[in-house]
Design a protein around this motif. Structure first.
Motif, PDB file in Angstrom:
ATOM      1  N   PRO A 387       0.810  -1.222   0.000  1.00 48.80           N
ATOM      2  CA  PRO A 387       0.000   0.000   0.000  1.00 48.80           C
ATOM      3  C   PRO A 387       0.840   1.267   0.000  1.00 48.80           C
ATOM      4  CG  PRO A 387      -0.995  -1.606   1.450  1.00 48.80           C
ATOM      5  CD  PRO A 387       0.321  -2.195   1.004  1.00 48.80           C
ATOM      6  N   MET A 388       1.967   1.235   0.739  1.00 53.80           N
ATOM      7  CA  MET A 388       2.870   2.382   0.719  1.00 53.80           C
ATOM      8  C   MET A 388       3.509   2.540  -0.656  1.00 53.80           C
ATOM      9  SD  MET A 388       6.236   3.180   3.060  1.00 53.80           S
ATOM     10  CE  MET A 388       7.264   2.008   2.182  1.00 53.80           C
ATOM     11  N   LEU A 389       3.814   1.404  -1.308  1.00 49.27           N
ATOM     12  CA  LEU A 389       4.394   1.444  -2.641  1.00 49.27           C
ATOM     13  C   LEU A 389       3.430   2.083  -3.633  1.00 49.27           C
ATOM     14  CD1 LEU A 389       6.871   0.619  -4.317  1.00 49.27           C
ATOM     15  CD2 LEU A 389       5.743  -1.581  -4.751  1.00 49.27           C
ATOM     16  N   GLY A 390       2.126   1.829  -3.442  1.00 50.85           N
ATOM     17  CA  GLY A 390       1.124   2.496  -4.272  1.00 50.85           C
ATOM     18  C   GLY A 390       1.227   4.005  -4.149  1.00 50.85           C
ATOM     19  N   GLY A 391       1.488   4.478  -2.916  1.00 52.64           N
ATOM     20  CA  GLY A 391       1.684   5.906  -2.703  1.00 52.64           C
ATOM     21  C   GLY A 391       2.914   6.431  -3.418  1.00 52.64           C
ATOM     22  N   VAL A 392       3.972   5.616  -3.464  1.00 54.99           N
ATOM     23  CA  VAL A 392       5.195   6.006  -4.171  1.00 54.99           C
ATOM     24  C   VAL A 392       4.921   6.156  -5.671  1.00 54.99           C
ATOM     25  CG1 VAL A 392       7.530   5.297  -4.800  1.00 54.99           C
ATOM     26  CG2 VAL A 392       6.707   4.934  -2.465  1.00 54.99           C
ATOM     27  N   PHE A 393       4.166   5.200  -6.243  1.00 51.22           N
ATOM     28  CA  PHE A 393       3.801   5.295  -7.655  1.00 51.22           C
ATOM     29  C   PHE A 393       3.008   6.575  -7.915  1.00 51.22           C
ATOM     30  CE2 PHE A 393       4.355   1.245 -10.145  1.00 51.22           C
ATOM     31  CZ  PHE A 393       5.247   0.658  -9.259  1.00 51.22           C
ATOM     32  N   GLU A 394       2.105   6.897  -6.978  1.00 49.14           N
ATOM     33  CA  GLU A 394       1.281   8.103  -7.100  1.00 49.14           C
ATOM     34  C   GLU A 394       2.148   9.354  -7.077  1.00 49.14           C
ATOM     35  OE1 GLU A 394      -2.611  10.030  -4.796  1.00 49.14           O
ATOM     36  OE2 GLU A 394      -1.905   8.007  -4.311  1.00 49.14           O
ATOM     37  N   LEU A 395       3.111   9.390  -6.151  1.00 47.72           N
ATOM     38  CA  LEU A 395       4.013  10.541  -6.022  1.00 47.72           C
ATOM     39  C   LEU A 395       4.852  10.728  -7.277  1.00 47.72           C
ATOM     40  CD1 LEU A 395       5.535  12.775  -4.496  1.00 47.72           C
ATOM     41  CD2 LEU A 395       6.950  10.981  -3.459  1.00 47.72           C
ATOM     42  N   VAL A 396       5.432   9.635  -7.770  1.00 47.48           N
ATOM     43  CA  VAL A 396       6.291   9.717  -8.962  1.00 47.48           C
ATOM     44  C   VAL A 396       5.496  10.224 -10.162  1.00 47.48           C
ATOM     45  CG1 VAL A 396       7.625   8.357 -10.619  1.00 47.48           C
ATOM     46  CG2 VAL A 396       7.901   7.946  -8.161  1.00 47.48           C
ATOM     47  N   ALA A 397       4.266   9.734 -10.312  1.00 49.18           N
ATOM     48  CA  ALA A 397       3.430  10.167 -11.434  1.00 49.18           C
ATOM     49  C   ALA A 397       3.124  11.655 -11.346  1.00 49.18           C
ATOM     50  CB  ALA A 397       2.133   9.358 -11.470  1.00 49.18           C
ATOM     51  N   ARG A 398       2.750  12.129 -10.149  1.00 49.27           N
ATOM     52  CA  ARG A 398       2.446  13.558  -9.983  1.00 49.27           C
ATOM     53  C   ARG A 398       3.680  14.416 -10.272  1.00 49.27           C
ATOM     54  NH1 ARG A 398      -1.398  12.459  -5.653  1.00 49.27           N
ATOM     55  NH2 ARG A 398      -3.398  13.345  -6.259  1.00 49.27           N
ATOM     56  N   ALA A 399       4.802  14.004  -9.695  1.00 43.84           N
ATOM     57  CA  ALA A 399       6.029  14.786  -9.870  1.00 43.84           C
ATOM     58  C   ALA A 399       6.435  14.837 -11.338  1.00 43.84           C
ATOM     59  CB  ALA A 399       7.149  14.184  -9.029  1.00 43.84           C
ATOM     60  N   ALA A 400       6.263  13.711 -12.052  1.00 48.52           N
ATOM     61  CA  ALA A 400       6.647  13.666 -13.465  1.00 48.52           C
ATOM     62  C   ALA A 400       5.785  14.613 -14.303  1.00 48.52           C
ATOM     63  CB  ALA A 400       6.530  12.237 -13.987  1.00 48.52           C
ATOM     64  N   ILE A 401       4.480  14.607 -14.042  1.00 48.98           N
ATOM     65  CA  ILE A 401       3.588  15.491 -14.792  1.00 48.98           C
ATOM     66  C   ILE A 401       3.939  16.958 -14.545  1.00 48.98           C
ATOM     67  CG2 ILE A 401       1.194  16.286 -15.018  1.00 48.98           C
ATOM     68  CD1 ILE A 401       1.744  13.648 -16.384  1.00 48.98           C
ATOM     69  N   ILE A 402       4.130  17.305 -13.268  1.00 49.01           N
ATOM     70  CA  ILE A 402       4.457  18.695 -12.925  1.00 49.01           C
ATOM     71  C   ILE A 402       5.780  19.108 -13.558  1.00 49.01           C
ATOM     72  CG2 ILE A 402       5.036  20.254 -11.038  1.00 49.01           C
ATOM     73  CD1 ILE A 402       2.042  19.548 -11.330  1.00 49.01           C
ATOM     74  N   MET A 403       6.738  18.193 -13.558  1.00 51.37           N
ATOM     75  CA  MET A 403       8.053  18.498 -14.119  1.00 51.37           C
ATOM     76  C   MET A 403       7.955  18.842 -15.611  1.00 51.37           C
ATOM     77  SD  MET A 403      11.417  15.998 -14.256  1.00 51.37           S
ATOM     78  CE  MET A 403      11.206  15.646 -12.509  1.00 51.37           C
ATOM     79  N   PHE A 404       7.060  18.131 -16.315  1.00 50.64           N
ATOM     80  CA  PHE A 404       6.966  18.319 -17.761  1.00 50.64           C
ATOM     81  C   PHE A 404       6.018  19.440 -18.178  1.00 50.64           C
ATOM     82  CE2 PHE A 404       8.558  13.884 -17.782  1.00 50.64           C
ATOM     83  CZ  PHE A 404       9.673  14.085 -18.592  1.00 50.64           C
ATOM     84  N   VAL A 405       5.010  19.749 -17.319  1.00 52.86           N
ATOM     85  CA  VAL A 405       4.008  20.712 -17.777  1.00 52.86           C
ATOM     86  C   VAL A 405       4.046  22.058 -17.056  1.00 52.86           C
ATOM     87  CG1 VAL A 405       2.463  18.809 -18.398  1.00 52.86           C
ATOM     88  CG2 VAL A 405       2.148  19.961 -16.206  1.00 52.86           C
TER      89      VAL A 405
END
Length: 452
Positions: A387-405
Motif C-alpha cells: 500500500p505504501m508502494l502504491g503511494g510512491v507510484f502516485e508521487l512519482v506520477a504527480r512529480a513527473a507530470i508537474i516536471m513536464f508541464v
C-alpha cells in the motif's frame, strides 16, 4: 457498542458501518471547508487563497498521524475479531505511547521549519504572513488532532462507527460558530479560523475519551497493559509507519501540485482550493468505504474467514463504481455552481478555474475509489509495504507530470497530475491484492482439508 463483522450479510454490514463513517468524514472536512467558506465570504479572495493553499500541507501533517493511528488500530481489530481482549488492550496501550511520541516530534519539527516549508511551496510573499500564522496555530493543535483520530480509530476497530460521527457533528457546529464569532464579531483574520479549528477538534477528542471511559469497559486499561514490549511496538510500527507514509507520500505529491498552482496567482490558488475542497467532500464516500473495508477485512482475517474477505471486497468495488458514475454526472453539470459556495458569483475567474479542474479530473473517479478499496483491504490483512508502494507510484506520477508541464502549458495541464497519479497508484495494489487473496484462500482451504 461493538460491531461484529464476521457474521451476516457483507453488503448489509459494510453499508451499516460505512454510512456513519462517511458522514463523519464529511463533518471532519467541514473544519477546513468552513474556514475557507467564511474566510472567502467575509475576508476576501486573498484569505481564501491563503487558507486554501495550506490544504495539501495540512494533509501531509495530519495524514501521517491519521495513517499512523489507523495502522495501529488494525491489530486492535484483528485481536478483537480473534476474541483475545487482553492482547487487544495491550496494543491499545502501546499505540498511546507511539502516538504521543510522534505528535511531540512533529509539532516541534514543523513549528521550527514553518516558514522554510512555505517558501519551498512558492507561497506568494504578500500572503506568506497569513499562511504562516495559520499553520503555526494548526501545528500547535496537533495533539488534539491525533487524540481524536486515535480514539476514533479504536472505536471503529471494535465496529462502532456511529459514536465518532456524533462527536464530529457536535464539534463541526462548534467550529462554524467559533469561525463566525472570531471573524465576524471579533474582526480576526485567518488566525480566527485556525483557533476555531483547533478548539473544535479538541472538543471532539474530549467527547470521544469520555465516551470510551463510560461505555467501553472492554477498553479499560490496566497497569500491566502498559508494560513496554518492543516486539509489540515493532508490529505496530510495521503497520502504522507504512500507512502513515502512504498518506504523507500522497500529500507530498499534492504539495508539489500546489507549488505549481501557486505560480499562477491568487485567483488560481482560490479556484483550485475551492475545487479541491469540494472534491474532498465528494470522495468522502471512497474514504469511508476504505475505512470500512479495513475493519471488515481485519476482523474476518482475525477470525480466519478469508472467503468473507473476498466477498466483502467484491461487493465494495461494485458500490464504489456506482457512486463514481453518480458523482461524475454531478460535477460535470453542477461543478461551477458548487464553487459559488466559496466566493460570490462575480468572481468569474475563480469559478472558471474550479470548473476547469473538475472537467480535467472527473472521469478518473472510479480509479480514485478503487485505491481506497485495495489499499485498505491489504492493510486489513496485515500488509503495509505494498500500500505504501502504491503511494510512491502516485508521487512519482504527480512529480513527473508537474516536471513536464508546469510553466510550459496551461492550468489544465497541471490538473492532469491528479488522474494520472490515481491510475499509477493502482499498478501495484490490484495485482498484489489478487495474489495475497489467492494465497490466503489456498492456505485456509488446505487447513480445512487437513483437519480430521
Amino acid at each position: 457498542m461493538t460491531h461484529d463483522m464476521t457474521k451476516g450479510s457483507p453488503i448489509k454490514l459494510i453499508l451499516q458501518f460505512m454510512i456513519p463513517v462517511c458522514l463523519g468524514n464529511v463533518f471532519q472536512q467541514f473544519y477546513n471547508v468552513a474556514d475557507s467558506v467564511i474566510a472567502g465570504q467575509f475576508i476576501g479572495v486573498d484569505a481564501l487563497a491563503a487558507i486554501g493553499s495550506t490544504g495539501s500541507l495540512i494533509f501531509f501533517v495530519t495524514g501521517w498521524l491519521q495513517g499512523l493511528t489507523s495502522g495501529f488500530s488494525i491489530l486492535v481489530s484483528q485481536w478483537f475479531g480473534a476474541r483475545d481482549y487482553k492482547k487487544m488492550k495491550h496494543y491499545v496501550a502501546m499505540s498511546i505511547y507511539l502516538s504521543t511520541f510522534f505528535t511531540i516530534l512533529m509539532t516541534v519539527g514543523f513549528e521550527l521549519a514553518n516558514e522554510k516549508i512555505l517558501r519551498l511551496m512558492n507561497s506568494p510573499e504578500y500572503l506568506l504572513e497569513d499562511i504562516k500564522i495559520y499553520m503555526t496555530i494548526i501545528y500547535g493543535g496537533l495533539i488534539v488532532t491525533v487524540a481524536y483520530n486515535a480514539f476514533a480509530s479504536v472505536l471503529r476497530a471494535l465496529g462502532d462507527s456511529r459514536s465518532p460521527l456524533y462527536f464530529l457533528i457536535i464539534s463541526s457546529v462548534v467550529n462554524i460558530v467559533l469561525d463566525i464569532v472570531f471573524i465576524v464579531n471579533f474582526g480576526m483574520g485567518v488566525e480566527g479560523c485556525a483557533y476555531a479549528t483547533v478548539i473544535a477538534q479538541g472538543f471532539s477528542a474530549a467527547l470521544c475519551l469520555v465516551y470510551i471511559i463510560k461505555k467501553f469497559p472492554i477498553l479499560k486499561l490496566e497497569k500491566s497493559d502498559f508494560e513496554v514490549n518492543f516486539q509489540s511496538i515493532g508490529r505496530l510500527l510495521s503497520l502504522g509507519v507504512p500507512m502513515g507514509l502512504q498518506f504523507s507520500i500522497t500529500a507530498i505529491g499534492t504539495i508539489i501540485v500546489q507549488g505549481a498552482i501557486n505560480i499562477y496567482g491568487a485567483a488560481h490558488m482560490a479556484g483550485f482550493s475551492a475545487g479541491g475542497k469540494l472534491q474532498n467532500l465528494i470522495v468522502t464516500v471512497f474514504t469511508a468505504f476504505g475505512a470500512t473495508i479495513a475493519t471488515y477485512v481485519g476482523q474476518n482475517r482475525g477470525a480466519g474467514k478469508m472467503d468473507r474477505v473476498h466477498q466483502g471486497v467484491k461487493c465494495t468495488q461494485i458500490m464504489v463504481f456506482v457512486w463514481s458514475v453518480i458523482i461524475m454526472g454531478v460535477v460535470y453539470f453542477f461543478g461551477r455552481d458548487m464553487a459559488k459556495l466559496f466566493v460570490s458569483g462575480s468572481e468569474r475567474e475563480v469559478l472558471d478555474v474550479a470548473y476547469t479542474y473538475f472537467l480535467t479530473v472527473f472521469w478518473a473517479y472510479p480509479f480514485l475509489g478503487s485505491i481506497f478499496i485495495y489499499r485498505n483491504a491489504l492493510q486489513g490483512l496485515g500488509y503495509g509495504l505494498v500500500p505504501m508502494l502504491g503511494g510512491v507510484f502516485e508521487l512519482v506520477a504527480r512529480a513527473a507530470i508537474i516536471m513536464f508541464v508546469a510553466g510550459r502549458t496551461s492550468f489544465r495541464g497541471v490538473c492532469l497530475a491528479d488522474p494520472i497519479a490515481w491510475i499509477a497508484a493502482l499498478i501495484p495494489l490490484i495485482p498484489y491484492y489478487i495474489y495475497v487473496n489467492r494465497k490466503k484462500l489456498g492456505e485456509h482451504t488446505r487447513l480445512s482439508v487437513e483437519q480430521p
